[in-house]
Write a protein that holds these residues in place. Sequence first.
Motif, PDB file in Angstrom:
ATOM      1  N   ALA A   1      -7.811   7.970 -17.598  1.00 62.01           N
ATOM      2  CA  ALA A   1      -6.561   9.550 -16.851  1.00 62.01           C
ATOM      3  C   ALA A   1      -5.300   8.695 -17.570  1.00 62.01           C
ATOM      4  O   ALA A   1      -4.588   9.532 -17.889  1.00 62.01           O
ATOM      5  N   ARG A   2      -4.928   6.998 -17.732  1.00 58.40           N
ATOM      6  CA  ARG A   2      -3.726   6.755 -17.903  1.00 58.40           C
ATOM      7  C   ARG A   2      -3.936   7.107 -19.494  1.00 58.40           C
ATOM      8  O   ARG A   2      -2.947   7.467 -19.767  1.00 58.40           O
ATOM      9  N   GLU A   3      -5.035   6.665 -20.031  1.00 59.30           N
ATOM     10  CA  GLU A   3      -4.889   7.066 -21.817  1.00 59.30           C
ATOM     11  C   GLU A   3      -5.007   8.269 -22.380  1.00 59.30           C
ATOM     12  O   GLU A   3      -3.852   8.726 -23.417  1.00 59.30           O
TER      13      GLU A   3
ATOM     14  N   SER B   1     -16.328  -1.097 -11.010  1.00 63.06           N
ATOM     15  CA  SER B   1     -16.084  -0.582 -12.802  1.00 63.06           C
ATOM     16  C   SER B   1     -15.700   1.067 -13.483  1.00 63.06           C
ATOM     17  O   SER B   1     -15.074   1.160 -14.164  1.00 63.06           O
ATOM     18  N   LEU B   2     -16.375   1.733 -12.104  1.00 65.74           N
ATOM     19  CA  LEU B   2     -16.538   3.160 -12.422  1.00 65.74           C
ATOM     20  C   LEU B   2     -15.214   3.651 -12.224  1.00 65.74           C
ATOM     21  O   LEU B   2     -14.882   3.945 -12.976  1.00 65.74           O
ATOM     22  N   ILE B   3     -14.369   2.751 -11.148  1.00 66.93           N
ATOM     23  CA  ILE B   3     -12.232   2.807 -10.886  1.00 66.93           C
ATOM     24  C   ILE B   3     -11.446   2.127 -11.765  1.00 66.93           C
ATOM     25  O   ILE B   3     -10.954   2.955 -12.336  1.00 66.93           O
ATOM     26  N   ARG B   4     -12.446   1.770 -12.596  1.00 65.60           N
ATOM     27  CA  ARG B   4     -11.167   0.926 -13.362  1.00 65.60           C
ATOM     28  C   ARG B   4     -10.730   1.910 -14.824  1.00 65.60           C
ATOM     29  O   ARG B   4     -10.006   2.229 -15.318  1.00 65.60           O
TER      30      ARG B   4
ATOM     31  N   MET C   1       0.524  -1.672   0.330  1.00 65.52           N
ATOM     32  CA  MET C   1       0.184  -0.129   0.114  1.00 65.52           C
ATOM     33  C   MET C   1       0.697   1.248  -0.032  1.00 65.52           C
ATOM     34  O   MET C   1       0.839   2.388   0.386  1.00 65.52           O
ATOM     35  N   ARG C   2       1.945   1.051   0.099  1.00 67.06           N
ATOM     36  CA  ARG C   2       3.131   2.056  -0.235  1.00 67.06           C
ATOM     37  C   ARG C   2       3.024   2.017  -1.298  1.00 67.06           C
ATOM     38  O   ARG C   2       4.162   0.957  -1.831  1.00 67.06           O
ATOM     39  N   ASN C   3       4.116   3.984  -1.589  1.00 66.12           N
ATOM     40  CA  ASN C   3       5.123   2.997  -3.170  1.00 66.12           C
ATOM     41  C   ASN C   3       4.361   3.286  -4.133  1.00 66.12           C
ATOM     42  O   ASN C   3       4.877   2.040  -4.881  1.00 66.12           O
ATOM     43  N   LEU C   4       2.265   3.592  -4.165  1.00 66.81           N
ATOM     44  CA  LEU C   4       1.864   3.157  -5.127  1.00 66.81           C
ATOM     45  C   LEU C   4       2.500   3.629  -6.376  1.00 66.81           C
ATOM     46  O   LEU C   4       2.759   5.332  -6.227  1.00 66.81           O
ATOM     47  N   ASN C   5       1.994   3.522  -7.870  1.00 65.38           N
ATOM     48  CA  ASN C   5       2.593   4.272  -8.926  1.00 65.38           C
ATOM     49  C   ASN C   5       1.575   4.396  -9.828  1.00 65.38           C
ATOM     50  O   ASN C   5       0.272   3.499  -9.384  1.00 65.38           O
ATOM     51  N   HIS C   6       1.522   4.769 -10.773  1.00 68.22           N
ATOM     52  CA  HIS C   6       0.513   4.884 -12.139  1.00 68.22           C
ATOM     53  C   HIS C   6      -0.683   4.009 -12.079  1.00 68.22           C
ATOM     54  O   HIS C   6      -1.304   4.060 -12.664  1.00 68.22           O
ATOM     55  N   GLU C   7       0.485   2.713 -12.216  1.00 70.37           N
ATOM     56  CA  GLU C   7       0.045   1.808 -13.105  1.00 70.37           C
ATOM     57  C   GLU C   7      -0.857   0.583 -11.616  1.00 70.37           C
ATOM     58  O   GLU C   7      -1.771   0.134 -11.232  1.00 70.37           O
ATOM     59  N   THR C   8      -0.385   0.429 -10.461  1.00 69.64           N
ATOM     60  CA  THR C   8      -0.433   0.026  -9.022  1.00 69.64           C
ATOM     61  C   THR C   8      -1.485   0.719  -7.888  1.00 69.64           C
ATOM     62  O   THR C   8      -1.864  -0.152  -7.789  1.00 69.64           O
ATOM     63  N   ILE C   9      -1.646   1.601  -8.960  1.00 72.45           N
ATOM     64  CA  ILE C   9      -2.823   2.403  -7.385  1.00 72.45           C
ATOM     65  C   ILE C   9      -4.123   2.198  -7.583  1.00 72.45           C
ATOM     66  O   ILE C   9      -5.159   1.998  -6.976  1.00 72.45           O
ATOM     67  N   THR C  10      -4.349   1.423  -8.941  1.00 72.00           N
ATOM     68  CA  THR C  10      -6.067   0.647  -9.121  1.00 72.00           C
ATOM     69  C   THR C  10      -6.678  -0.301  -8.901  1.00 72.00           C
ATOM     70  O   THR C  10      -7.493  -0.653  -7.998  1.00 72.00           O
ATOM     71  N   ASP C  11      -5.691  -1.296  -8.517  1.00 72.71           N
ATOM     72  CA  ASP C  11      -5.830  -2.499  -7.608  1.00 72.71           C
ATOM     73  C   ASP C  11      -5.729  -2.412  -6.036  1.00 72.71           C
ATOM     74  O   ASP C  11      -6.623  -2.581  -5.529  1.00 72.71           O
TER      75      ASP C  11
END
Length: 278
Positions: free
Chosen positions: A40-42, A31-34, A1-11
Amino acid sequence: MRNLNHETITDAVLARHADTADPRFKQIMGSLIRHLHDFAREVHLTEDEWARGIDFLTRCGHITDDRRQEFILLSDVLGLSMLTVAMNNDKPAQCTESTVFGPFHVDGAPHYDLGADISNGAHGIPCLVRGTVRAADGQPIAGASMDVWQSDEDGLYDVQHPEIGHAQARGILHTDEEGRYYFHSILAVPYAIPHDGPVGDLLAASGRHPWRPAHLHFMIEAPGYQTLITHVFRSDDRYLDSDAVFGVRQSLIADWKQQPDGTYLVEYDFVLNPADRT
Ligand code: BEZ
Ligand code: FE
């Protein structure tokens, strides 16, 4: 739960919702969060763009009150309202199609007898509206309640005229024993949806116009049948293929015929879906 990056934050965010009690709410939020994160990434959303988005939604909130609903308008111009209507109103082919409700319905409109003039002083060219309400097997539906509303010749609904303290160009009627309805009103004209707020700015920035093709609104209710929320459009309207809220259905377009005396006549027959069928 620490050092989340722009990929791992979703999970990580999804995991935080693991204990959501209501399964449907959990599905919708997940679904909304995903989709929100993927979006935002796209586009690689910048901080400035994020702030502008927040400002836009804040402006939608500030302009919304009892008479104006900017969030529904936003949903309308993004096609979300019509998408939701289309997904939830799948009916047998012979039934009248549904379309958007819009923000200008008023509960408790005046009741009128068949043949009455519901314009009640609204400005416009007189128009006779008539037809039938039937079941899919052709049986007339007697006593169906029809709530009708429309704009005046300036393209404004009575509720958009703050100086008018009473209902105009709206009313509730009931079909006769043979399922017939008929009333006098005024000719529907194309009109611009409210575009003096953030949704108008959004349309302008997207190079879009705010116009809706001329239409009459109907909400038809009868025991044993699904409530029908729909419009009848004018076949000669130039905005049929570019409705600002994507509400047009080919089956809802009718010819509004000019009579020798200059008034208009439109005829439309509605077919209701039984309450227990999809
Ligand atoms: C209307 O037809 O009244 C309407 C629908 C959606 C947005 C604005 C107006
Ligand atoms: Fe309308």
